[in-house]
Write an enzyme that holds these catalytic residues in place. Structure first.
Site, PDB file in Angstrom:
ATOM      1  N   GLU A 100      20.102 -15.789  28.479  1.00 23.85           N
ATOM      2  CA  GLU A 100      19.448 -15.930  27.173  1.00 23.85           C
ATOM      3  C   GLU A 100      20.148 -15.074  26.099  1.00 23.85           C
ATOM      4  O   GLU A 100      20.376 -13.875  26.307  1.00 23.85           O
ATOM      5  CB  GLU A 100      17.985 -15.494  27.308  1.00 23.85           C
ATOM      6  CG  GLU A 100      17.179 -15.647  26.025  1.00 23.85           C
ATOM      7  CD  GLU A 100      15.715 -15.251  26.213  1.00 23.85           C
ATOM      8  OE1 GLU A 100      15.370 -14.680  27.274  1.00 23.85           O
ATOM      9  OE2 GLU A 100      14.913 -15.514  25.285  1.00 23.85           O
TER      10      GLU A 100
ATOM     11  N   LYS B  89      13.522 -22.619  22.777  1.00 26.22           N
ATOM     12  CA  LYS B  89      12.478 -21.931  23.530  1.00 26.22           C
ATOM     13  C   LYS B  89      11.110 -22.237  22.925  1.00 26.22           C
ATOM     14  O   LYS B  89      10.947 -22.224  21.692  1.00 26.22           O
ATOM     15  CB  LYS B  89      12.751 -20.420  23.478  1.00 26.22           C
ATOM     16  CG  LYS B  89      11.914 -19.585  24.424  1.00 26.22           C
ATOM     17  CD  LYS B  89      12.444 -18.143  24.443  1.00 26.22           C
ATOM     18  CE  LYS B  89      11.712 -17.253  25.403  1.00 26.22           C
ATOM     19  NZ  LYS B  89      12.333 -15.897  25.475  1.00 26.22           N
TER      20      LYS B  89
ATOM     21  N   CYS C 262      13.686 -18.493  29.752  1.00 26.36           N
ATOM     22  CA  CYS C 262      12.874 -17.341  30.173  1.00 26.36           C
ATOM     23  C   CYS C 262      11.377 -17.635  30.210  1.00 26.36           C
ATOM     24  O   CYS C 262      10.898 -18.376  31.066  1.00 26.36           O
ATOM     25  CB  CYS C 262      13.203 -16.157  29.266  1.00 26.36           C
ATOM     26  SG  CYS C 262      12.754 -14.557  29.997  1.00 26.36           S
TER      27      CYS C 262
ATOM     28  N   GLY D 107      12.764  23.833  36.614  1.00 28.28           N
ATOM     29  CA  GLY D 107      11.590  23.016  36.927  1.00 28.28           C
ATOM     30  C   GLY D 107      12.001  21.643  37.450  1.00 28.28           C
ATOM     31  O   GLY D 107      13.179  21.275  37.428  1.00 28.28           O
TER      32      GLY D 107
ATOM     33  N   SER E 125      13.627  18.769  34.729  1.00 27.79           N
ATOM     34  CA  SER E 125      15.041  18.902  34.362  1.00 27.79           C
ATOM     35  C   SER E 125      15.934  18.744  35.584  1.00 27.79           C
ATOM     36  O   SER E 125      17.046  18.231  35.482  1.00 27.79           O
ATOM     37  CB  SER E 125      15.304  20.225  33.650  1.00 27.79           C
ATOM     38  OG  SER E 125      14.928  21.324  34.441  1.00 27.79           O
TER      39      SER E 125
ATOM     40  N   THR F 264      14.147  15.753  28.940  1.00 29.98           N
ATOM     41  CA  THR F 264      13.609  15.887  30.297  1.00 29.98           C
ATOM     42  C   THR F 264      12.091  15.717  30.386  1.00 29.98           C
ATOM     43  O   THR F 264      11.526  15.884  31.464  1.00 29.98           O
ATOM     44  CB  THR F 264      13.971  17.282  30.868  1.00 29.98           C
ATOM     45  OG1 THR F 264      13.291  18.280  30.101  1.00 29.98           O
ATOM     46  CG2 THR F 264      15.455  17.539  30.826  1.00 29.98           C
TER      47      THR F 264
ATOM     48  N   LYS G 229       3.441  12.778  17.702  1.00 30.18           N
ATOM     49  CA  LYS G 229       4.585  13.401  18.380  1.00 30.18           C
ATOM     50  C   LYS G 229       5.481  12.339  19.013  1.00 30.18           C
ATOM     51  O   LYS G 229       6.704  12.376  18.888  1.00 30.18           O
ATOM     52  CB  LYS G 229       4.095  14.338  19.485  1.00 30.18           C
ATOM     53  CG  LYS G 229       3.526  15.649  19.011  1.00 30.18           C
ATOM     54  CD  LYS G 229       3.335  16.578  20.209  1.00 30.18           C
ATOM     55  CE  LYS G 229       2.695  17.880  19.779  1.00 30.18           C
ATOM     56  NZ  LYS G 229       2.529  18.817  20.917  1.00 30.18           N
TER      57      LYS G 229
END
Lengths: 599, 599
Positions: A41, A112, A148, A352, A355, A455, A570
């Site tokens: 596609e 489509k 699709c 940690g 990461s 991370t 955020k």
């Protein structure tokens, strides 16, 4: 008739490179004696081209590329995907087209019909849905050519009011060909083959299904193209997460069943009155990138686990899912770098688990010599943080530096003293440390041409447990669609042939180490509970009452959903996240920033 | 019959507050003796609700709110907007509905037909388009009730294949009512009234058009609801950029023209063959948030300026546009803060024009006492930078601090010395300064609860001339949809009643002041040329050949478009931008990050 499938990895807007690849595929198919070669596609321009489609110049370049490809079709049929201008005044400017080229001519273009416009998909933004359907003749066969999502309108909960194959079957085609760009997610991989099989069983026709492969920023296409014969037998399956090529002869025909089929077709051109009396259908109708209706497919086991809060963690971390997620993330990193023209990654390595897994996957994708770790201890870092991170890089064999943040943090605090005065240590000071790290890593990245890999994991992003411009910095998020529990499962998978991620990193309690003795669990619910609730809310879009009914304390549910809904601002500034689930943060989840719902 | 229009400002997902407002509007309409009161599109849940619509719980809350509103409709008809579940198996789960409530009952629900799915709109992501049309009887009149975009399918370049009013007119309605959530942009404001008038002239019916007001993150709704009589006379126009309420008696009827109208209707249920022979229609069909086809509307003057590269700057900065942009930005800031529950803003004040205009607009929106400026001089800052910024804050009367970045920058450089070694000063060092500033401002913001306003302008964002996490930090972008030339025009507008922005700030050459003697023009083309090219590429989606044909050097065009296309990854991490043009960066412009087009 011999039909080739070319499962290739394209670069959006890079007409020169895509055309070169397609022509190479044509030559390969010719050499193998194929009559027809099928690409995927929108292969000419790459999928998804997004708003590039709104530029006349972009469409003109796509047409020019088709002209170049057409020159190679003297002795072989070629099916490619490319936008097609809509010549009719009414409706959108373009169709999403599947083009059959042969004898240097355009023999037909199928449009489509079912345009996915959910999650990461925006096809109705650009394309007019097809409203005419014609089989395309080729070498004595009639091809039902679809794109699709066109094959996904099965089941008892369809997203669309038209099913293009129900139209095409009336013209007695000999085979079905579907060109796709159907992305990977671990909730979804089984569905695709099953959908192809269901089409074959419904229409009694063989089906060639050619899917794209490769990662496009956040969306990973995993290939896995298939051919089924008219009896529902899988006769060829192509590689996953890599390019592939195959020639598969057209299976022996089975007796046509067109007439018997016709009465059963569910084509809907108008609405019966009685329908309006029916009960309300629950939300979340399903298309090709989400799960299909359970009643169509035998995946009761998976569905029951997804619904059962006690088994959902088991489902999220099961070995098969984790193995696929790992492959998707590695391809996601690799393609991001190669297609952006970058070579080297830099990772803030904290000792940690997040990461550590990011670093290991980056080394797998780019080569250890191209991945630089930076250890950025602060006054609040425990001694094992540095030693664990060092051990990790020794195990991986990648270069690393240790850059303490104390001097920068002290300078920030000293500079801010006239403003902060003697206010107590708090979130602002925690964030200053995190941003000092972000600043130092970005400094090295800018100086030497690294791209910073982020991370953060999905559990943190969901709850807003991260610092904008600090640990939320980076050009690409590796684990942003991976819950904390899944990060551990990935670590175990990475360690399955010997310890790469030090045992100690797997064992210690998660901590941001931004104040003495800090633990994630000081601010967040335990990850086991958190991940369960988040999965139900984000992937399965359950409301607070439904989640509480699964046996999770009502106040806890409300607290978690409030965290999710108040941290949208955020996530809005976060980098692209490699998508591995059916609902990742980013382009596929569009939530108002200014709003007040469950918050 | 007396009909009230309630032009209100809603909060997405805040059912309690929206319901309270709607009920207050009903009481006001009752008190004024109205028979019917009309609210706006999706007023119950707020517009745009985005993916909240995918939550059953959200829809259930919307239904519960409708039940509460219904209780107030004993003696007055009420038209509200809210999602309506689709009871039919096939198709999307919801309709976008206009509900007529009366005598505590639901008297009818009209569904939206033309679902905008371009720019900032995603309605086909959630809604099934209407395929049945019925006038709704009310007190002896038949109402043709439509929603926003439904009235925009006029002209010779329609986005949609169906026109709902062409269907409804067959049922001989007495009036048209349109409930809208139609956003502001300075390219667009004239079009809306003209579209209403064109509808009135086409159907010979009076029209009540009620539009939302208020800012929703990036989208500013500007109100300006109108009533036209059947002869095309404007008989009432409501306020712009603020809430308003009015009662307008139904105008005297004109002789019906239904039968004469019918033959001329352009309803398209199928496609004629000859259409397919027509020439390709150029891209950029137009909907309610972009300009409508010029041939429908007499706005030749504006269109010619937009097309004429020598006059486009004049158009971009003309007084009327700038006055409206200023109002939109002030409303955008104010609503972002009030709806997010914030009160105080912080702005990095550099002594340059962008931060000066941002600061002035913030003071206008939030009150000078709620806006804190931070001056962050470095070794490369000129002396006038600080004195100009101080003068600005003295003029505005807002609090400010001076916080030199030298100590932080030195600490960063010293910390990185083992890695940077003796490499020459370059972009990395410039970015470190910018990020040190970002870090300091965010520290103060986090400590005291300010939201940082970003000061980047559209010309910078377009070209990637900014530092991620540095001057690109912030929670809301005030000028991100305002070209540099327009920033100057805004400054002049702000100064029109006396100097607020010091003369010196308007006069000096733009500079990031990140190295000695630096000027923007060291890295960027002159803004006059830059803005011209950017406008043609971004707003008008012209390709490189078309822009060069306007008399701008080919290499310059290529350079600018390359800058735009290679900085997508930066804009992807940018905060929401208050949208004032027909094409702002952010949610309305979706371009692949990993791609290679004009780059």
């Amino acid at each position: 008739m011999k039909i080739a499938l070319a499962q290739q990895n394209y670069h959006i807007g890079n007409f020169e490179e895509n055309t070169r690849k397609i022509i190479a595929g044509i030559h390969q198919a010719k050499a193998a004696g194929a009559d027809l070669v099928v690409f995927t596609e929108l292969c000419v321009c790459g999928y998804p081209p997004r708003d590039f489609l709104e530029f006349d110049d972009f469409i003109a370049q796509s047409y020019a590329a088709i002209d170049r490809i057409r020159e190679e079709t003297d002795t072989i049929g070629v099916i490619i995907g490319a936008p097609d201008r809509n010549p009719v005044r009414e409706g959108k400017d373009l169709f999403n087209g599947a083009w059959l080229l042969y004898e240097k001519e355009i023999k037909g273009v199928a449009h489509k019909t079912c345009l996915p416009n959910y999650d990461v998909f925006d096809e109705y933004r650009y394309f007019e849905p097809a409203y005419e359907w014609k089989v395309i003749p080729f070498k004595g066969k009639k091809i039902a050519l679809v794109i699709c999502e066109d094959s996904w309108n099965l089941g008892d909960n369809p997203l669309y009011r038209v099913c293009p194959m129900d139209q095409l079957i009336r013209q007695h085609p000999d085979l079905m060909i579907n060109i796709s760009a159907s992305p990977f997610d671990y909730d979804h991989d089984e569905d695709r083959k099953e959908v192809v099989r269901q089409n074959v069983l419904k229409y009694h026709l063989p089906m060639y299904y050619c899917n794209a492969v490769g990662s496009q920023t956040e969306i990973v296409f995993d290939g896995g193209s298939v051919v089924y014969d008219a009896n529902g037998n899988l006769i060829h399956e192509m590689k996953y997460f890599e390019e592939d090529f195959a020639v598969v002869p057209l299976p022996h025909p089975v007796p046509p069943l067109y007439e018997e089929l016709l009465p059963g077709l569910s084509v809907r051109t108008d609405v019966d009155e009685e329908d309006n009396d029916g009960p309300a259908v629950p939300l979340q109708k399903m298309g090709s990138s989400t799960a299909v209706a359970p009643s169509v497919f035998d995946k009761d086991m998976r569905v029951s686990k997804q619904n059962d809060p006690d088994r959902v963690l088991e489902y999220l971390t099961d070995e098969r899912n984790i193995g696929q997620i790992r492959k998707a993330l590695v391809l996601g990193i690799r393609d991001y770098f190669s297609k952006m023209g970058f070579k080297m990654a830099i990772v803030a390595s904290s000792g940690g688990i997040d990461s550590a897994v990011t670093l290991a996957l980056a080394c797998e994708a780019l080569g250890k010599e191209n991945v630089r770790a930076v250890l950025l201890p602060s006054a609040y870092s425990t001694s094992h943080s540095v030693s664990d991170a060092e051990q990790l890089s020794r195990n991986l064999g990648n270069p690393y530096d240790i850059i303490p943040i104390r001097e920068v943090y002290d300078a920030l605090m000293h500079t801010l003293e006239p403003v902060f005065k003697d206010s107590p240590f708090g979130l602002a000071e925690e964030n200053l440390q995190s941003r000092a790290r972000g600043n130092l890593v970005m400094g090295i990245a800018n100086k030497f041409g690294y791209i910073m890999l982020n991370t953060s994991n999905k559990s943190e992003l969901a709850t807003g447990y991260g610092t904008l411009y600090g640990d939320m910095a980076g050009g690409l998020s590796v684990l942003g669609d991976v819950y904390k529990g899944q990060v551990y499962a990935l670590a175990r998978d990475i360690n399955s042939n010997g310890e790469i991620i030090p045992h100690n990193i797997l064992e210690k309690a998660p901590s941001a180490e931004l104040r003495p003795g800090q633990k994630d669990s000081d601010s967040l619910p335990e990850y086991d509970i958190l991940d369960k609730v988040l999965y139900q809310y984000i992937e399965r879009r359950q409301g607070p009452a439904a989640i509480a009914a699964m046996g999770i304390e009502k106040a806890m549910v409300a607290r978690i959903l409030r965290l999710v809904n108040t941290s949208e601002y955020k996530r809005n500034q976060f980098c692209p996240i490699i998508r591995v689930s059916c609902k990742a943060f980013g382009v596929g989840r569009r939530v108002p920033i200014v709003g007040k719902y469950l918050s």
